[in-house]
Design a protein around this motif. Structure first.
Motif, PDB file in Angstrom:
ATOM      1  N   PHE A 134       0.809  -1.218   0.000  1.00 49.90           N
ATOM      2  CA  PHE A 134       0.000   0.000   0.000  1.00 49.90           C
ATOM      3  C   PHE A 134       0.844   1.270   0.000  1.00 49.90           C
ATOM      4  O   PHE A 134       0.308   2.368  -0.162  1.00 49.90           O
ATOM      5  CB  PHE A 134      -0.984   0.006   1.177  1.00 49.90           C
ATOM      6  CG  PHE A 134      -0.342  -0.072   2.535  1.00 49.90           C
ATOM      7  CD1 PHE A 134       0.040   1.084   3.208  1.00 49.90           C
ATOM      8  CD2 PHE A 134      -0.108  -1.299   3.142  1.00 49.90           C
ATOM      9  CE1 PHE A 134       0.623   1.018   4.456  1.00 49.90           C
ATOM     10  CE2 PHE A 134       0.469  -1.378   4.399  1.00 49.90           C
ATOM     11  CZ  PHE A 134       0.840  -0.210   5.057  1.00 49.90           C
ATOM     12  N   VAL A 135       2.168   1.149   0.152  1.00 49.91           N
ATOM     13  CA  VAL A 135       3.060   2.301   0.044  1.00 49.91           C
ATOM     14  C   VAL A 135       4.310   1.870  -0.727  1.00 49.91           C
ATOM     15  O   VAL A 135       4.996   0.919  -0.335  1.00 49.91           O
ATOM     16  CB  VAL A 135       3.484   2.853   1.430  1.00 49.91           C
ATOM     17  CG1 VAL A 135       4.492   3.986   1.263  1.00 49.91           C
ATOM     18  CG2 VAL A 135       2.276   3.339   2.208  1.00 49.91           C
ATOM     19  N   GLU A 136       4.595   2.537  -1.831  1.00 47.13           N
ATOM     20  CA  GLU A 136       5.805   2.282  -2.607  1.00 47.13           C
ATOM     21  C   GLU A 136       6.959   3.092  -2.020  1.00 47.13           C
ATOM     22  O   GLU A 136       6.843   4.300  -1.844  1.00 47.13           O
ATOM     23  CB  GLU A 136       5.598   2.664  -4.078  1.00 47.13           C
ATOM     24  CG  GLU A 136       4.619   1.788  -4.841  1.00 47.13           C
ATOM     25  CD  GLU A 136       5.250   0.475  -5.275  1.00 47.13           C
ATOM     26  OE1 GLU A 136       6.464   0.320  -5.090  1.00 47.13           O
ATOM     27  OE2 GLU A 136       4.503  -0.383  -5.790  1.00 47.13           O
ATOM     28  N   ILE A 137       8.062   2.405  -1.710  1.00 41.18           N
ATOM     29  CA  ILE A 137       9.223   3.104  -1.151  1.00 41.18           C
ATOM     30  C   ILE A 137      10.467   2.882  -2.011  1.00 41.18           C
ATOM     31  O   ILE A 137      11.144   3.821  -2.402  1.00 41.18           O
ATOM     32  CB  ILE A 137       9.488   2.657   0.301  1.00 41.18           C
ATOM     33  CG1 ILE A 137       8.317   3.080   1.203  1.00 41.18           C
ATOM     34  CG2 ILE A 137      10.795   3.253   0.824  1.00 41.18           C
ATOM     35  CD1 ILE A 137       8.443   2.648   2.635  1.00 41.18           C
ATOM     36  N   GLY A 138      10.784   1.633  -2.294  1.00 42.42           N
ATOM     37  CA  GLY A 138      11.970   1.332  -3.081  1.00 42.42           C
ATOM     38  C   GLY A 138      11.896  -0.087  -3.616  1.00 42.42           C
ATOM     39  O   GLY A 138      10.899  -0.778  -3.465  1.00 42.42           O
ATOM     40  N   ALA A 139      12.973  -0.520  -4.243  1.00 46.39           N
ATOM     41  CA  ALA A 139      13.048  -1.858  -4.826  1.00 46.39           C
ATOM     42  C   ALA A 139      14.420  -2.448  -4.535  1.00 46.39           C
ATOM     43  O   ALA A 139      15.381  -1.715  -4.251  1.00 46.39           O
ATOM     44  CB  ALA A 139      12.808  -1.793  -6.339  1.00 46.39           C
ATOM     45  N   PRO A 140      14.547  -3.775  -4.586  1.00 43.17           N
ATOM     46  CA  PRO A 140      15.857  -4.399  -4.353  1.00 43.17           C
ATOM     47  C   PRO A 140      16.902  -3.926  -5.350  1.00 43.17           C
ATOM     48  O   PRO A 140      16.593  -3.640  -6.516  1.00 43.17           O
ATOM     49  CB  PRO A 140      15.559  -5.895  -4.540  1.00 43.17           C
ATOM     50  CG  PRO A 140      14.103  -6.034  -4.281  1.00 43.17           C
ATOM     51  CD  PRO A 140      13.480  -4.774  -4.790  1.00 43.17           C
ATOM     52  N   GLU A 141      18.126  -3.857  -4.890  1.00 42.66           N
ATOM     53  CA  GLU A 141      19.256  -3.531  -5.757  1.00 42.66           C
ATOM     54  C   GLU A 141      20.144  -4.756  -5.876  1.00 42.66           C
ATOM     55  O   GLU A 141      20.139  -5.644  -5.020  1.00 42.66           O
ATOM     56  CB  GLU A 141      20.045  -2.357  -5.171  1.00 42.66           C
ATOM     57  CG  GLU A 141      19.237  -1.073  -5.060  1.00 42.66           C
ATOM     58  CD  GLU A 141      20.043   0.063  -4.456  1.00 42.66           C
ATOM     59  OE1 GLU A 141      21.204  -0.183  -4.034  1.00 42.66           O
ATOM     60  OE2 GLU A 141      19.515   1.190  -4.388  1.00 42.66           O
ATOM     61  N   ARG A 142      20.890  -4.809  -6.957  1.00 44.76           N
ATOM     62  CA  ARG A 142      21.798  -5.930  -7.163  1.00 44.76           C
ATOM     63  C   ARG A 142      22.787  -6.018  -6.007  1.00 44.76           C
ATOM     64  O   ARG A 142      23.402  -5.033  -5.626  1.00 44.76           O
ATOM     65  CB  ARG A 142      22.552  -5.752  -8.483  1.00 44.76           C
ATOM     66  CG  ARG A 142      23.066  -7.054  -9.063  1.00 44.76           C
ATOM     67  CD  ARG A 142      23.940  -6.829 -10.288  1.00 44.76           C
ATOM     68  NE  ARG A 142      23.443  -5.832 -11.199  1.00 44.76           N
ATOM     69  CZ  ARG A 142      22.500  -6.049 -12.128  1.00 44.76           C
ATOM     70  NH1 ARG A 142      21.945  -7.254 -12.226  1.00 44.76           N
ATOM     71  NH2 ARG A 142      22.099  -5.085 -12.928  1.00 44.76           N
ATOM     72  N   GLY A 143      22.875  -7.214  -5.409  1.00 45.50           N
ATOM     73  CA  GLY A 143      23.772  -7.414  -4.275  1.00 45.50           C
ATOM     74  C   GLY A 143      23.069  -7.432  -2.937  1.00 45.50           C
ATOM     75  O   GLY A 143      23.674  -7.841  -1.936  1.00 45.50           O
ATOM     76  N   ASP A 144      21.803  -7.011  -2.882  1.00 45.66           N
ATOM     77  CA  ASP A 144      21.061  -7.047  -1.621  1.00 45.66           C
ATOM     78  C   ASP A 144      20.854  -8.490  -1.162  1.00 45.66           C
ATOM     79  O   ASP A 144      20.628  -9.390  -1.971  1.00 45.66           O
ATOM     80  CB  ASP A 144      19.674  -6.405  -1.780  1.00 45.66           C
ATOM     81  CG  ASP A 144      19.736  -4.885  -1.845  1.00 45.66           C
ATOM     82  OD1 ASP A 144      20.847  -4.326  -1.750  1.00 45.66           O
ATOM     83  OD2 ASP A 144      18.661  -4.269  -2.002  1.00 45.66           O
ATOM     84  N   VAL A 145      20.917  -8.700   0.145  1.00 47.23           N
ATOM     85  CA  VAL A 145      20.539  -9.990   0.736  1.00 47.23           C
ATOM     86  C   VAL A 145      19.074  -9.865   1.140  1.00 47.23           C
ATOM     87  O   VAL A 145      18.719  -9.004   1.950  1.00 47.23           O
ATOM     88  CB  VAL A 145      21.411 -10.333   1.959  1.00 47.23           C
ATOM     89  CG1 VAL A 145      20.947 -11.647   2.590  1.00 47.23           C
ATOM     90  CG2 VAL A 145      22.875 -10.439   1.544  1.00 47.23           C
ATOM     91  N   VAL A 146      18.211 -10.707   0.557  1.00 46.57           N
ATOM     92  CA  VAL A 146      16.779 -10.553   0.749  1.00 46.57           C
ATOM     93  C   VAL A 146      16.151 -11.812   1.344  1.00 46.57           C
ATOM     94  O   VAL A 146      16.591 -12.933   1.080  1.00 46.57           O
ATOM     95  CB  VAL A 146      16.064 -10.204  -0.575  1.00 46.57           C
ATOM     96  CG1 VAL A 146      16.541  -8.862  -1.112  1.00 46.57           C
ATOM     97  CG2 VAL A 146      16.255 -11.291  -1.619  1.00 46.57           C
TER      98      VAL A 146
END
Length: 306
Positions: free
Chosen positions: A120-132
């Motif tokens: 319900f709120v867009e903030i950001g997206a994963p970046e290459r190299g992130d541990v998710v």
């Protein structure tokens, strides 16, 4: 299990919240009115015990009222800010070890409701190299943790234990016409083992994240078991829009996107950002204490995750 806990936590918070509201605006005023009537009818002062007895709420009202602020705080913290997880395997060695307890940032990738997981709120997206941390696409009841290798639109090749990336063309990415090998710099051999086999440790950089990986040079690439995608080579992956390609840092001991495909954006839970404690579990079945009882704390592992 995490899904059921979220549903239970939301339900408990709602029930306690309703009781808290009714008590604040109806039952508590009724008790105060009863106390005022009792004081008016009494010729002298009411004793403290008598006043306390009149104002005392039944346990089925008092208990929800007392715990509501606590569970409401836990719900907000766990659903929208940070959630604790335990690392149960070695697929992310050497970055994360079995026995690490981590915090997952749940707002970096947008806010979702804790039950239906609708953003319900867009903030950001994963970046290459992130541990998710994410819901395993083949069984969303299970939480997985891996590293983001490919973003939507990327083409990835994993060949001869090396990664090649052809990034999707965007306004920010102009050099998208050819594959680029991710450089792996040798660090050591034998710091970690898979059984009796020493693992080779390399350092590489993905996006802005520099991290180490482990490779078992005695295991051949298992391309025959790789996820099969129409129109690609057997070791090539084209990341669909709205999806991510992930791999474990322990390359030859990780069930990751190479074998089952891609992580939908809606499956994302958050970014693993911090190890808040880490335990050794070195007991055997012959020991007096159970194997789940820690044998020590690895203080040196506490800190940010790269």
């Amino acid at each position: 299990m995490a899904v059921y806990f979220s549903i239970l936590l939301v339900a408990l918070t709602l029930v306690c919240g309703v009781v808290w509201v009714i008590d604040k605006f109806h039952w508590a005023p009724q008790r105060r009115l009863k106390l005022a009537v009792a004081q008016a009818q009494c010729e002298g002062e009411l004793g403290a015990d008598a006043e306390a007895k009149i104002m005392e709420a039944p346990f089925f009202i008092d208990t929800p009222v007392q715990i509501f602020p606590v569970i409401a705080f836990v719900l907000v913290l766990r659903s929208f800010l940070y959630e604790p997880f335990q690392i149960p395997s070695g697929s992310m060695m050497p970055t994360l070890l079995d026995g690490d307890f981590i915090l997952v940032n749940k707002y970096n990738y947008g806010l979702r409701d804790p039950v239906f997981r609708e953003k319900f709120v867009e903030i950001g997206a994963p970046e290459r190299g992130d541990v998710v941390v994410f819901k395993y696409p083949l069984d969303t009841r299970i939480d997985y943790i891996k590293r983001v290798i490919g973003l939507p639109g990327d083409r990835i090749i994993y060949r001869n234990k090396s990664i090649y990336i052809k990034p999707a063309c965007t306004d920010e990415v102009k050099d998208c016409g050819s594959y680029k090998q991710i450089e792996q710099n040798f660090v050591s051999n034998g710091d970690y083992h898979d059984g009796d086999v020493p693992l080779t440790r390399y350092k590489l950089k993905l996006g802005e994240k520099t991290h180490d990986i482990l490779v078992n040079n005695q295991i051949l690439p298992r391309t025959a078991h790789f996820f099969k995608q129409a129109g690609t080579q057997k070791d090539e992956f084209v990341v669909p829009e709205g999806h991510y390609f992930v791999m474990g840092d322990n390359r030859d001991n990780s069930l990751d996107g190479r074998f089952w495909g891609f992580v939908p954006e809606e499956n994302l839970v958050g970014e693993a950002v911090f190890i808040w404690t880490s335990f050794d579990f070195e007991r055997t079945q012959e020991d007096l204490l159970p194997t789940w009882v820690p044998t020590g704390i690895r203080f040196s592992r506490i800190g940010s995750i790269e």
